[in-house]
Design a protein around this motif. Sequence first.
Motif, PDB file in Angstrom:
ATOM      1  N   LYS A  47       0.836  -1.210   0.000  1.00 19.66           N
ATOM      2  CA  LYS A  47       0.000   0.000   0.000  1.00 19.66           C
ATOM      3  C   LYS A  47       0.870   1.259   0.000  1.00 19.66           C
ATOM      4  O   LYS A  47       0.684   2.173   0.809  1.00 19.66           O
ATOM      5  N   THR A  48       1.814   1.283  -0.932  1.00 21.46           N
ATOM      6  CA  THR A  48       2.673   2.457  -1.090  1.00 21.46           C
ATOM      7  C   THR A  48       2.652   2.922  -2.549  1.00 21.46           C
ATOM      8  O   THR A  48       2.492   2.114  -3.469  1.00 21.46           O
ATOM      9  N   ILE A  49       2.829   4.203  -2.711  1.00 26.38           N
ATOM     10  CA  ILE A  49       2.963   4.810  -4.037  1.00 26.38           C
ATOM     11  C   ILE A  49       4.218   5.671  -4.000  1.00 26.38           C
ATOM     12  O   ILE A  49       4.407   6.480  -3.083  1.00 26.38           O
ATOM     13  N   ASP A  50       5.066   5.482  -4.999  1.00 27.16           N
ATOM     14  CA  ASP A  50       6.259   6.308  -5.159  1.00 27.16           C
ATOM     15  C   ASP A  50       6.080   7.142  -6.409  1.00 27.16           C
ATOM     16  O   ASP A  50       5.789   6.604  -7.487  1.00 27.16           O
ATOM     17  N   ILE A  51       6.232   8.455  -6.264  1.00 27.87           N
ATOM     18  CA  ILE A  51       6.131   9.333  -7.423  1.00 27.87           C
ATOM     19  C   ILE A  51       7.476  10.021  -7.641  1.00 27.87           C
ATOM     20  O   ILE A  51       8.197  10.338  -6.695  1.00 27.87           O
ATOM     21  N   LEU A  52       7.793  10.201  -8.903  1.00 33.32           N
ATOM     22  CA  LEU A  52       9.086  10.745  -9.300  1.00 33.32           C
ATOM     23  C   LEU A  52       8.883  11.893 -10.268  1.00 33.32           C
ATOM     24  O   LEU A  52       8.070  11.796 -11.192  1.00 33.32           O
ATOM     25  N   ASP A  53       9.639  12.954 -10.047  1.00 34.85           N
ATOM     26  CA  ASP A  53       9.624  14.086 -10.960  1.00 34.85           C
ATOM     27  C   ASP A  53      11.054  14.334 -11.421  1.00 34.85           C
ATOM     28  O   ASP A  53      11.976  14.344 -10.612  1.00 34.85           O
ATOM     29  N   TYR A  54      11.253  14.508 -12.732  1.00 35.11           N
ATOM     30  CA  TYR A  54      12.579  14.782 -13.269  1.00 35.11           C
ATOM     31  C   TYR A  54      12.868  16.272 -13.197  1.00 35.11           C
ATOM     32  O   TYR A  54      12.007  17.082 -13.543  1.00 35.11           O
TER      33      TYR A  54
END
Length: 147
Positions: free
Chosen positions: A92-99
């Motif tokens: 139940k985890t979400i990892d979000i990435l922004d360049y």
Amino acid sequence: MENNLRNLLSNKDKEKYAVEAGVKTHKKLQKISLENINDLPKSDLLTNIKNNLEIAHFFKKDSFTEVPVAGYIKGTFVSRRIDRMVINHETKTIDILDYKTDIDKRTFYENYKKQLLEYKTLLKDIYKEYSINCYILWTHDFTLEKV
């Protein structure tokens, strides 16, 4: 006056170059998946991704790119697009990435932090029971920073 104009034009050229370089890098990153890595031309970009497990996590087959997200934050409608997102339903985890292509990481850091927190707020409305982690990938030196 002439020097000021020259400096102004020089700064505009630098800014234009930086934006163009950022857009090119972003488009390349958008297409990368570690599952099709053998189909892609060899590059430093691929090497940097493969050699860093934390970064590679965002480029596996279960990652999503250019994820649209929208909703209301404090009564204002907000529409955004997340560069990369990984959802793990088991943990139940979400990892979000922004360049980010900036060389000076601190100049716009607060703006970037605000942007990522908006993503998190919008996702929290959809994934209420999930823990959401936000990261910046600084593409000029390939460091990953948790926000």
